[in-house]
Motif scaffolding. Structure first.
Motif, PDB file in Angstrom:
ATOM      1  N   GLY A  68       0.783  -1.223   0.000  1.00 33.25           N
ATOM      2  CA  GLY A  68       0.000   0.000   0.000  1.00 33.25           C
ATOM      3  C   GLY A  68       0.821   1.283   0.000  1.00 33.25           C
ATOM      4  O   GLY A  68       0.258   2.368   0.024  1.00 33.25           O
ATOM      5  N   HIS A  69       2.139   1.167  -0.019  1.00 31.69           N
ATOM      6  CA  HIS A  69       3.007   2.351  -0.063  1.00 31.69           C
ATOM      7  C   HIS A  69       2.712   3.129  -1.343  1.00 31.69           C
ATOM      8  O   HIS A  69       2.317   2.550  -2.352  1.00 31.69           O
ATOM      9  CB  HIS A  69       4.476   1.909  -0.004  1.00 31.69           C
ATOM     10  CG  HIS A  69       5.455   3.023   0.121  1.00 31.69           C
ATOM     11  ND1 HIS A  69       5.530   3.824   1.229  1.00 31.69           N
ATOM     12  CD2 HIS A  69       6.417   3.463  -0.724  1.00 31.69           C
ATOM     13  CE1 HIS A  69       6.485   4.715   1.068  1.00 31.69           C
ATOM     14  NE2 HIS A  69       7.050   4.516  -0.117  1.00 31.69           N
ATOM     15  N   ASN A  70       2.919   4.459  -1.331  1.00 29.33           N
ATOM     16  CA  ASN A  70       2.492   5.271  -2.475  1.00 29.33           C
ATOM     17  C   ASN A  70       3.633   5.810  -3.335  1.00 29.33           C
ATOM     18  O   ASN A  70       3.446   6.791  -4.050  1.00 29.33           O
ATOM     19  CB  ASN A  70       1.616   6.427  -1.987  1.00 29.33           C
ATOM     20  CG  ASN A  70       2.394   7.402  -1.125  1.00 29.33           C
ATOM     21  OD1 ASN A  70       3.544   7.176  -0.795  1.00 29.33           O
ATOM     22  ND2 ASN A  70       1.749   8.484  -0.753  1.00 29.33           N
ATOM     23  N   GLU A  71       4.800   5.186  -3.317  1.00 27.99           N
ATOM     24  CA  GLU A  71       5.901   5.625  -4.174  1.00 27.99           C
ATOM     25  C   GLU A  71       6.590   4.403  -4.765  1.00 27.99           C
ATOM     26  O   GLU A  71       6.802   3.408  -4.087  1.00 27.99           O
ATOM     27  CB  GLU A  71       6.912   6.454  -3.386  1.00 27.99           C
ATOM     28  CG  GLU A  71       8.019   7.007  -4.268  1.00 27.99           C
ATOM     29  CD  GLU A  71       9.025   7.836  -3.482  1.00 27.99           C
ATOM     30  OE1 GLU A  71       9.281   8.966  -3.908  1.00 27.99           O
ATOM     31  OE2 GLU A  71       9.536   7.346  -2.466  1.00 27.99           O
ATOM     32  N   ALA A  72       6.947   4.511  -6.055  1.00 29.19           N
ATOM     33  CA  ALA A  72       7.593   3.384  -6.725  1.00 29.19           C
ATOM     34  C   ALA A  72       8.580   3.889  -7.771  1.00 29.19           C
ATOM     35  O   ALA A  72       8.400   4.962  -8.347  1.00 29.19           O
ATOM     36  CB  ALA A  72       6.544   2.497  -7.402  1.00 29.19           C
TER      37      ALA A  72
END
Length: 103
Positions: A68-72
């Motif tokens: 669910g982290h919002n950076e890739a």
């Protein structure tokens, strides 16, 4: 990149060997540094970028399906014919999960 000595098609790395997709010719891989690490997912090969190269990739806002982290990190790869669009891959900056964007 290597070309098949029989049919002149581009050969792909599979483990420690190089295989021609067109005619099936195989040989032992000579240069491990050129090998692309691949992960098999749903019977399709997904190119993976690892190591120091990962730190040079651009980042974007994308929700990781695993944590669910919002950076890739992201990169483009031409997987099919030249007349088809490229595929965008993502790797979570937190957990390292890799996934691709489908159109």
């Amino acid at each position: 990149m290597e070309f098949c000595p029989k049919c002149k098609s581009i050969m792909i790395y599979q483990g420690e060997k190089v295989v021609c997709r067109k005619c099936g010719f195989e040989k032992k891989a000579e240069n491990e540094e050129e090998m692309v690490i691949k992960v098999e997912r749903n019977k399709e090969e997904v190119p993976i970028i690892e190591g120091e190269n990962l730190k040079t990739l651009p980042t974007t806002r994308a929700i990781c399906p695993a944590c669910g982290h919002n950076e890739a990190f992201w990169w483009l790869r031409q997987l099919r014919a030249a007349d088809e669009s490229e595929v965008r891959f993502f790797r979570c900056t937190k957990c390292g999960k890799t996934w691709r964007e489908y159109d």
